[in-house]
Design an enzyme around this catalytic site. Structure first.
Site, PDB file in Angstrom:
ATOM      1  N   SER A 124       1.381  -1.375  -0.032  1.00 58.87           N
ATOM      2  CA  SER A 124       0.273   0.014   0.001  1.00 58.87           C
ATOM      3  C   SER A 124       0.686   1.242   0.275  1.00 58.87           C
ATOM      4  O   SER A 124       2.234   1.239   0.720  1.00 58.87           O
ATOM      5  CB  SER A 124      -1.071  -0.112   0.916  1.00 58.87           C
ATOM      6  OG  SER A 124      -1.563   1.374   1.586  1.00 58.87           O
ATOM      7  N   TYR A 148      -2.134  -0.698  10.920  1.00 58.65           N
ATOM      8  CA  TYR A 148      -2.145  -2.051   9.301  1.00 58.65           C
ATOM      9  C   TYR A 148      -1.278  -1.348   9.028  1.00 58.65           C
ATOM     10  O   TYR A 148      -0.267  -2.358   8.180  1.00 58.65           O
ATOM     11  CB  TYR A 148      -4.100  -1.168   8.707  1.00 58.65           C
ATOM     12  CG  TYR A 148      -3.625  -1.963   7.335  1.00 58.65           C
ATOM     13  CD1 TYR A 148      -4.284  -2.947   7.049  1.00 58.65           C
ATOM     14  CD2 TYR A 148      -3.968  -0.912   6.270  1.00 58.65           C
ATOM     15  CE1 TYR A 148      -3.968  -2.906   5.525  1.00 58.65           C
ATOM     16  CE2 TYR A 148      -3.504  -0.605   5.263  1.00 58.65           C
ATOM     17  CZ  TYR A 148      -3.953  -1.807   4.536  1.00 58.65           C
ATOM     18  OH  TYR A 148      -3.682  -2.752   3.586  1.00 58.65           O
ATOM     19  N   LYS A 152       2.095  -3.378   6.432  1.00 61.49           N
ATOM     20  CA  LYS A 152       2.414  -3.894   4.750  1.00 61.49           C
ATOM     21  C   LYS A 152       3.896  -3.855   5.251  1.00 61.49           C
ATOM     22  O   LYS A 152       4.505  -4.363   3.747  1.00 61.49           O
ATOM     23  CB  LYS A 152       1.733  -2.568   4.214  1.00 61.49           C
ATOM     24  CG  LYS A 152       0.413  -2.675   4.204  1.00 61.49           C
ATOM     25  CD  LYS A 152      -0.081  -4.312   2.895  1.00 61.49           C
ATOM     26  CE  LYS A 152      -1.517  -4.713   3.055  1.00 61.49           C
ATOM     27  NZ  LYS A 152      -1.828  -5.594   2.832  1.00 61.49           N
TER      28      LYS A 152
HETATM   29  P1  NAD Z   1     -11.066  -7.316   0.232  1.00 63.86           P
HETATM   30  O1  NAD Z   1     -11.196  -7.238   2.118  1.00 63.86           O
HETATM   31  O2  NAD Z   1     -11.941  -6.794  -0.199  1.00 63.86           O
HETATM   32  O3  NAD Z   1     -10.218  -8.941   0.936  1.00 63.86           O
HETATM   33  C1  NAD Z   1      -9.814  -9.484   1.405  1.00 63.86           C
HETATM   34  C2  NAD Z   1     -10.012 -11.064   1.292  1.00 63.86           C
HETATM   35  O4  NAD Z   1      -8.950 -11.791   2.071  1.00 63.86           O
HETATM   36  C3  NAD Z   1     -11.565 -10.663   1.846  1.00 63.86           C
HETATM   37  O5  NAD Z   1     -12.229 -11.873   0.732  1.00 63.86           O
HETATM   38  C4  NAD Z   1     -10.982 -11.970   3.322  1.00 63.86           C
HETATM   39  O6  NAD Z   1     -12.577 -12.726   3.302  1.00 63.86           O
HETATM   40  C5  NAD Z   1      -9.844 -12.469   2.674  1.00 63.86           C
HETATM   41  N1  NAD Z   1      -9.290 -12.620   3.628  1.00 63.86           N
HETATM   42  C6  NAD Z   1      -8.576 -12.127   5.312  1.00 63.86           C
HETATM   43  N2  NAD Z   1      -8.153 -12.711   5.832  1.00 63.86           N
HETATM   44  C7  NAD Z   1      -7.721 -13.771   5.417  1.00 63.86           C
HETATM   45  C8  NAD Z   1      -7.635 -14.948   5.670  1.00 63.86           C
HETATM   46  N3  NAD Z   1      -6.233 -15.252   6.654  1.00 63.86           N
HETATM   47  N4  NAD Z   1      -7.115 -16.566   5.020  1.00 63.86           N
HETATM   48  C9  NAD Z   1      -7.882 -16.050   3.934  1.00 63.86           C
HETATM   49  N5  NAD Z   1      -8.724 -14.774   3.050  1.00 63.86           N
HETATM   50  C10 NAD Z   1      -8.921 -13.952   3.933  1.00 63.86           C
HETATM   51  O7  NAD Z   1      -9.822  -6.302   0.624  1.00 63.86           O
HETATM   52  P2  NAD Z   1      -9.416  -5.686  -0.765  1.00 63.86           P
HETATM   53  O8  NAD Z   1      -9.589  -4.497  -1.061  1.00 63.86           O
HETATM   54  O9  NAD Z   1      -9.682  -7.005  -1.715  1.00 63.86           O
HETATM   55  O10 NAD Z   1      -7.900  -5.962  -0.408  1.00 63.86           O
HETATM   56  C11 NAD Z   1      -7.152  -7.138  -0.465  1.00 63.86           C
HETATM   57  C12 NAD Z   1      -5.263  -6.542  -0.829  1.00 63.86           C
HETATM   58  O11 NAD Z   1      -5.516  -5.723  -0.807  1.00 63.86           O
HETATM   59  C13 NAD Z   1      -5.008  -6.385   1.067  1.00 63.86           C
HETATM   60  O12 NAD Z   1      -4.164  -7.284   1.577  1.00 63.86           O
HETATM   61  C14 NAD Z   1      -5.407  -4.544   1.310  1.00 63.86           C
HETATM   62  O13 NAD Z   1      -4.521  -4.890   2.376  1.00 63.86           O
HETATM   63  C15 NAD Z   1      -4.768  -4.560   0.566  1.00 63.86           C
HETATM   64  N6  NAD Z   1      -5.229  -2.894   0.138  1.00 63.86           N
HETATM   65  C16 NAD Z   1      -6.253  -2.710  -0.008  1.00 63.86           C
HETATM   66  C17 NAD Z   1      -6.286  -0.900  -0.531  1.00 63.86           C
HETATM   67  C18 NAD Z   1      -7.952  -0.762  -0.742  1.00 63.86           C
HETATM   68  O14 NAD Z   1      -7.873   0.170  -0.458  1.00 63.86           O
HETATM   69  N7  NAD Z   1      -8.550  -1.331  -0.922  1.00 63.86           N
HETATM   70  C19 NAD Z   1      -5.490  -0.469  -0.553  1.00 63.86           C
HETATM   71  C20 NAD Z   1      -4.067  -0.803  -0.909  1.00 63.86           C
HETATM   72  C21 NAD Z   1      -3.927  -2.337   0.291  1.00 63.86           C
HETATM   73  N1  UFG Z   2     -12.667  11.239   3.093  1.00 63.37           N
HETATM   74  C1  UFG Z   2     -13.576  12.145   3.545  1.00 63.37           C
HETATM   75  N2  UFG Z   2     -14.932  11.254   4.338  1.00 63.37           N
HETATM   76  C2  UFG Z   2     -15.204  10.554   3.703  1.00 63.37           C
HETATM   77  C3  UFG Z   2     -13.782   9.669   3.653  1.00 63.37           C
HETATM   78  C4  UFG Z   2     -12.988   9.768   3.071  1.00 63.37           C
HETATM   79  O1  UFG Z   2     -13.585  13.112   3.352  1.00 63.37           O
HETATM   80  O2  UFG Z   2     -15.804   9.982   4.660  1.00 63.37           O
HETATM   81  C5  UFG Z   2     -11.265  11.762   2.659  1.00 63.37           C
HETATM   82  C6  UFG Z   2      -9.907  11.698   3.107  1.00 63.37           C
HETATM   83  O3  UFG Z   2      -9.966  12.933   4.350  1.00 63.37           O
HETATM   84  C7  UFG Z   2      -8.781  11.280   2.478  1.00 63.37           C
HETATM   85  C8  UFG Z   2      -9.657  11.610   0.930  1.00 63.37           C
HETATM   86  O4  UFG Z   2     -11.127  10.460   1.115  1.00 63.37           O
HETATM   87  O5  UFG Z   2      -8.565  12.968   1.992  1.00 63.37           O
HETATM   88  C9  UFG Z   2      -9.707   9.200   1.151  1.00 63.37           C
HETATM   89  O6  UFG Z   2      -9.641   8.441   1.673  1.00 63.37           O
HETATM   90  P1  UFG Z   2      -9.648   7.711   2.022  1.00 63.37           P
HETATM   91  O7  UFG Z   2     -10.689   6.584   3.437  1.00 63.37           O
HETATM   92  O8  UFG Z   2     -10.761   6.787   1.012  1.00 63.37           O
HETATM   93  O9  UFG Z   2      -8.661   6.592   1.277  1.00 63.37           O
HETATM   94  P2  UFG Z   2      -7.146   6.949   2.297  1.00 63.37           P
HETATM   95  O10 UFG Z   2      -6.987   7.704   1.352  1.00 63.37           O
HETATM   96  O11 UFG Z   2      -7.473   7.512   3.988  1.00 63.37           O
HETATM   97  O12 UFG Z   2      -6.696   5.421   2.487  1.00 63.37           O
HETATM   98  C10 UFG Z   2      -6.333   4.603   1.459  1.00 63.37           C
HETATM   99  C11 UFG Z   2      -6.646   2.773   2.355  1.00 63.37           C
HETATM  100  C12 UFG Z   2      -5.262   2.510   2.830  1.00 63.37           C
HETATM  101  C13 UFG Z   2      -4.354   2.939   2.185  1.00 63.37           C
HETATM  102  C14 UFG Z   2      -4.270   4.197   1.175  1.00 63.37           C
HETATM  103  C15 UFG Z   2      -2.951   4.237   0.364  1.00 63.37           C
HETATM  104  O13 UFG Z   2      -7.780   3.105   3.250  1.00 63.37           O
HETATM  105  O14 UFG Z   2      -5.974   1.380   3.676  1.00 63.37           O
HETATM  106  O15 UFG Z   2      -5.671   4.059   0.598  1.00 63.37           O
HETATM  107  O16 UFG Z   2      -2.876   3.208   0.230  1.00 63.37           O
HETATM  108  F1  UFG Z   2      -3.512   1.841   3.167  1.00 63.37           F
END
Ligand code: NAD
Ligand code: UFG
Length: 329
Positions: A124, A148, A152
């Protein structure tokens, strides 16, 4: 290739499975359904018109993983499984360290033991901490503000050290802000409870599930004072994984997956309202603790080395996000 996808029924995983199957790769998904539903499997199948093998399994289960990988002979692993709620990780750090670290360690052990030499990890942009954008992959990782983010950075370290000591080739993909959904409207992000992230909150306000959006601060040093992020369409992000698994590069390779362009909260709201012709009531409130003002990628390395770049613009992101929300019961 035959690829094991952990967390493959989740938001980013499901879109990646679609792209992998459409490129002709064979996919086996494991997921413990902590944050997804088994029905996603048939949604993927109806998009790709291919059958998908799904096994309900926990990615921390070393014995289970070993048995599965002995049976299936995978060419690579894409590891999405993990917990991702920043606020929850502050309240329950052990839950996050346990799941995110142990799943990565046990998968890497199995990969090394069985000679599966491609390992792609979901990292991330949070690992860049509150550094100055654009972030590029050579920048030192700054202190994380929550467990979290720490998981990572730790997983990146664990995999890097493992690759140095073995034949494992590791690709660390640092995602910026994934939003939007597949154009079919069949798969997308289903938040658990009140959404933490901006886009799912906006779509729930549009649908009338929530009364209004709270914009966290308008006094940042940005063009309109609201936070700026690098929003990337989840389908583009999924394609980045296909490019990474098909790459022949060896050792440890790190790539930002972003568009290279920053967009403010107000710009997202306006794009959503213009494209979808729906009003989004909002109020400005205090800054959210831990937020940084600006985060966007230098996305040139992925283009140079993987020939991948994001193609979809903000309008496609807000349109597909709303299309998915409307399809949800
Ligand atoms: P998500 O929660 O939709 O998907 C994760 C999946 O993993 C889910 O289906 C959950 O049931 C499964 N899971 C969790 N723990 C498990 C385990 N121990 N064994 C088997 N399955 C398990 O999340 P996502 O948004 O698709 O994110 C996927 C990956 O990308 C995560 O590692 C997350 O940290 C990373 N990531 C997400 C974002 C974001 O904004 N969505 C940003 C940066 C990194
Ligand atoms: N925001 C609002 N109102 C809301 C939600 C968010 O104003 O209800 C604003 C936040 O302050 C930020 C922007 O919208 O300025 C984006 O916020 P998000 O929560 O959508 O995303 P972040 O950038 O805070 O974080 C996301 C993921 C993290 C990840 C990060 C970088 O949630 O897990 O992107 O990949 F680490």
């Amino acid at each position: 290739m035959k690829i094991l996808v952990t967390g493959g029924l989740g938001y980013i995983g499901s879109h990646t499975v679609v792209e992998l199957q459409q490129r002709g790769h064979e996919v086996v998904v494991i997921d413990n359904l902590y944050n997804s539903q088994e029905s996603v499997k048939s949604k993927i199948e109806s998009i790709t018109k291919k059958s998908l093998k799904f096994i309900k399994m926990d990615a921390t289960d070393y014995e289970g993983l070993l048995e599965l990988c002995k049976l299936e002979t995978f060419d690579g692993i894409i590891h999405f499984a993990g917990y991702k709620a920043v606020g929850e990780s502050v309240k329950e750090p052990l839950k996050y360290y346990h799941n995110n670290l142990l799943s990565t360690i046990n998968l890497a052990r199995v990969a090394v033991e069985l000679g599966i030499n491609k390992f792609i990890f979901s990292s991330s942009a949070t690992v860049y901490g509150d550094g100055v954008s654009p972030f590029d992959e050579t920048m030192p990782l700054l202190e994380r503000t929550n467990p979290y983010g720490e998981t990572k950075a730790m997983c990146e370290r664990i995999l890097t050290d493992t690759a140095k000591a073995s034949n494992l080739n590791v690709t660390l993909l640092r995602y910026f802000n994934p939003v939007g959904a597949h154009e079919s409207g069949l798969i997308g992000e289903i938040p658990n409870g009140i959404p933490n992230n901006l886009m799912p909150y906006v779509t729930q306000v549009a649908k009338g599930i929530r009364e209004k959006l709270y914009v966290f601060g308008d006094d940042y040093d940005t063009s309109d004072g609201t936070g700026v992020r690098d929003y990337i369409h989840v389908v583009d992000l999924a394609k980045g994984h296909v490019a990474a698994i098909e790459s022949t590069k060896t050792g440890v390779n790190v790539y930002n997956l972003g568009t290279g362009k920053g967009t403010s909260v107000l710009e997202i709201i306006n794009a959503f309202m213009d494209t979808n012709k729906i009003n989004i009531p909002y109020v400005i409130t205090d800054r959210r603790p831990g937020d940084i003002a600006v985060s966007y990628a230098d996305a040139t390395k992925a283009f140079k080395e993987l020939k991948w770049k994001a193609e979809k613009d903000i309008n496609e992101m807000v349109k597909s996000a709303w299309n998915f929300e409307m399809n949800l019961k």
